[in-house]
Motif scaffolding. Sequence first.
Motif, mmCIF file in Angstrom:
data_model
loop_
_atom_site.group_PDB
_atom_site.id
_atom_site.type_symbol
_atom_site.label_atom_id
_atom_site.label_comp_id
_atom_site.label_asym_id
_atom_site.label_seq_id
_atom_site.Cartn_x
_atom_site.Cartn_y
_atom_site.Cartn_z
ATOM 1 N N TYR A 84 -10.738 12.505 -67.453
ATOM 2 C CA TYR A 84 -9.993 11.661 -66.346
ATOM 3 C C TYR A 84 -10.466 10.334 -66.170
ATOM 4 N N ARG A 95 -11.732 8.110 -62.808
ATOM 5 C CA ARG A 95 -12.129 7.998 -61.416
ATOM 6 C C ARG A 95 -12.142 6.274 -60.988
ATOM 7 N N THR A 104 -8.703 7.253 -56.455
ATOM 8 C CA THR A 104 -8.042 7.984 -57.001
ATOM 9 C C THR A 104 -8.711 8.771 -58.265
ATOM 10 N N ILE A 105 -8.434 9.997 -58.583
ATOM 11 C CA ILE A 105 -8.667 10.486 -59.860
ATOM 12 C C ILE A 105 -7.415 11.048 -60.721
ATOM 13 N N ILE A 131 -7.966 19.537 -60.338
ATOM 14 C CA ILE A 131 -9.107 19.340 -59.423
ATOM 15 C C ILE A 131 -9.943 20.384 -59.885
ATOM 16 N N ARG A 165 -15.707 14.712 -56.936
ATOM 17 C CA ARG A 165 -14.532 14.539 -56.296
ATOM 18 C C ARG A 165 -14.608 13.503 -55.240
ATOM 19 N N ARG A 219 -8.513 14.570 -55.028
ATOM 20 C CA ARG A 219 -8.223 13.734 -56.261
ATOM 21 C C ARG A 219 -7.583 12.217 -55.409
ATOM 22 N N SER A 220 -7.602 12.106 -54.096
ATOM 23 C CA SER A 220 -7.035 10.462 -53.816
ATOM 24 C C SER A 220 -7.750 10.354 -52.340
ATOM 25 N N THR A 249 -5.490 16.548 -52.445
ATOM 26 C CA THR A 249 -5.917 17.107 -53.720
ATOM 27 C C THR A 249 -4.740 16.457 -54.768
ATOM 28 N N THR A 301 -3.014 12.801 -56.625
ATOM 29 C CA THR A 301 -3.581 11.513 -57.197
ATOM 30 C C THR A 301 -3.240 10.684 -56.083
#
Length: 744
Positions: free
Chosen positions: A587, A589, A614-615, A620, A628, A658-659, A691, A693
Motif C-alpha cells: 500500500y 501512505r 490517504t492510504i 484496513i 493508520r 484510511r483517509s 475507513t 480512501t
Amino acid sequence: MRSSPQPSAPGAIRAARPVPRRTAPPASIAWPNRLAAALAALGLATAPQALLAQDRQAPATLEDLIPDAAVDNPEAWAEEGVEPEARAAAQQSPAIDPGDPLVDDPAIQVAWPDETPIPEPDPLAPEEEIEFADIDREFFRGAPEMKVITLGPELALGFPAEEGSFPQRDELAKRFEALSTVEELQDDDNDDNIAQLAARARADEELLAQLLRVYGYYDAQIIRTVGGTRPGGDSAERGANVRFDIVPGERYSFGAIDLGEIEQAPDGPALRSAFEIETGDPLSSDAIVQEQFDLDRALGETGYPFAEIDEPQLLVDHARIEGDLTMPVRPNGKYAFGEIVSGSPDFLPSRHLQTIARFDRGDIYQRSLEQDLRRAIVATGLVSSVTITKREVAPPDATRPGEIALDVEMTRAKLRTIAGAVGYGSEEGFRVEASWEHRNFFPPEGAIRVRGIVGTQEQLAGVTFRRNNFGGRDRILNVDAYASTIDSPAFDARTLAFVASYERSSTLLFQKPISWSVGFEAVATGERPPANDDTPQQPRQTYFVGAIPLYLQLDTTNDLLDPTEGFRVSGRFSPEVSRSRGVESFYLRSQFDASYYRQVSDKVVVAGRARFGTIAGTAIANIAPSRRLYAGGGGSVRGYGYREIGPHDELGDPTGGRSLAEVALEARIKTGFFDGALSVVPFVDAGTVSTSTLPDFETFRVGAGLGVRYHTGFGPIRVDVGVPINPGPDDSPVAVYVSLGQAF
C-alpha cells in the motif's frame, strides 16, 4: 570629516568696536593749557613716573597741553606755569578728609554756565568696517510662516512653512528627538528644572547644528527660545519649554571627489559605479557613510580581500558652497579562493571544512562566502568561536587573479549535552523526554544520542547516530534504533524499529526554501485493541513492515518556529509492505500539508492550515493500527482527545482509518502584557477520518477555543484550551494542551 573654518553666517550680527562720543564743552568753562600746573596748584600732582605714559610723538593738540619739557622735569614746568599767589593759596589750602567727600575745596573755583544753550553734537559717520545684520523681526516673533513640529511637552522645532526649503524636516525632527537631552526632563515647572532646561537647551542647540550639517546645511541659523508659551497652548499657559526656530539656508553640494586608486583596479569602472556620489549631488554625511559601506561591500564581493578604504575627509568651501570629498581607496589586487586549512585536523579536518563551504577552489573571492563558512562551522555546535585568516599564496598578475588560502582556527565547545522536554495534554496525559548527546563521538560531526520517553501513553528507549554535513552542506545521515510501548485509546503496541534517513532540512540558523528526505524503515510490532473493564485482554497481532518514506517541503515563511508571512507546502509518500498472519500487503501512505501566514496589522497574524491523507492499496485490516490515520489532539483538531476523531469499534475505541481531512484557522494577537511577549490566540479546528480512501465527512468534528503564547528567545510557549463544538458521546467537555512552538 574635517571642515574649514566657517565664516559668519549671512545675516549674523557682528560685534562693533566702541566709538568715542563727541560733545562740545560748555562755553563758560576755561580749560588751562598746562594741565600739570593746574594739578600741582591743586595739590594733586603725582610722582613723575605717573606721567611717563605720555607719547613723545603725540598729536599737536595734546603736545600743547603737556610738552616734552613737562615730561623731563614736571616740577619745574609746573612752577613756571603757576602764579605765585596761586601757589601760595594752594599751600594754605586745608587738607581734605578722604572720609568726608562733601567737604568743599576752596581751591576749586568753577563758574556756573550761563543760559547759553549747548550746541547739538554732529552725528557720527558710520564706519565701513562695521556690518549690521538684516533681522527678520517677524521670524523672531514666530510668525505664521513657520511650521512648528511639537516633539513633546518640553520641546518644539520651527521650520519654514514652505516644505521645499527643507524637505528633510520630518526626518531631522525624529533624529533630534531621539538624541535630545531636553526630552529627558519631566514636565516640571520648579526652578531647578528650569535651570536644567536652559543648560540642556544649549547642548541641544549644538546637537541641532551638527544634524543640520549632516544634511549639508552649513550656514543654518538657529534661534533658541526657553521658557516661552507652550507650543499649541494659549498665551496664559506658561511653562518651561524649549523651541528652536531654524532657517536652513542654502544646501551645500559635493565638489571634487577623490577615491584614490580605485580606477586602477581591474574592475575600476564597476567599483566606481558602486559609489553613487557624483559632483553636484546634495551634500550629505549619511550618503558618504552609506556609499562607503556599499563600496566596501562591492570590493569584498568582487575579489578584493585585502582592499583598504581610508576615513573620508570633507573639505567645506563656504565661498563655493561645496564640499570636496577625499576617501583614498587601495584595492590591493584581485584574488581567488585557494585551499581551506584547518587548525584542528583531528577535530574538523580541512577536507570536511571544504565540504561545508559553499565555494570551490578557483572561485573568485567573495567576503559573504567567507562569512557563510564561519557561520556554518559555528552551526555544527562543535566550536564556540572561529577565526579565519586570509593568506596570500600567489600574487595576482596582469592576466589572472592571485590565490589566497583560508586558515581556520577554532575554539572547541562542550561536546556533551543533556536535554529534556515536558508536555501535557488533558487527553494524552503527561510526556517527559530526556536525552544525552555527544556531538563529535565519531569525528567529523559524528554524533551519538541516547534518548528516553516516559509518559501516560508512551514509553520509549532509543539510540541515534547522526552525521551532519555528510556528502554535502546541510545534509544529514540519521540511523535510529528504538523500542517503544504505546497504550492509547486506539491500540496497545509493543514495537522494535530500525529507521535510517538521509535528509536536507531547515535549522534555526539556516532556514531553507526546499527541504527533503529519503529513508528506510524496518518495523516489528505486536498490537491489539486496548483492554477495558468490559472486555477481556485480546491476543496481540504481529506485523512486519518495511517502508521507504519520502518527504518534500517548500517553505517561504520568514521564521521557522513563529512565522508571520509566507506559506509552507509539504508532501509525505511512503510505499510500504506489511506481513501479518501469512498475509502480505502492499500500500501507499500519502499525506499533504499546507499552511499560510499573513500579518494583517502590527499586532495581528492570521494563520490557516489544511491537511489531507490517504492510504491506498489494501484493506484496513491489513494495516497495523499504529500506521493508520488518526485525528484529534494538540497538533490536529484541538478540543478533542488524542486520536479520538474517526470511526470507533463496538466498545467505543477509535480504530483509525484510511483517509484524513483537517482544517484550522487562528488569529495570533499580541498584547501589551509582559512587554508585548504575551499573545492571545482564538482558534477554530475541524477534521474527519474515514475507513475509505477518501473522506466521507460522516464523523466531521469541530473544535474551538482560546490559547496564549509567551514568546521567548527560542520560540513561543503554547497553552491552548479547546472545547468540542459537536462532541461524540465519549468526548470530554474541555481539552488543554501545553507545548513549545506554534500549533502549526
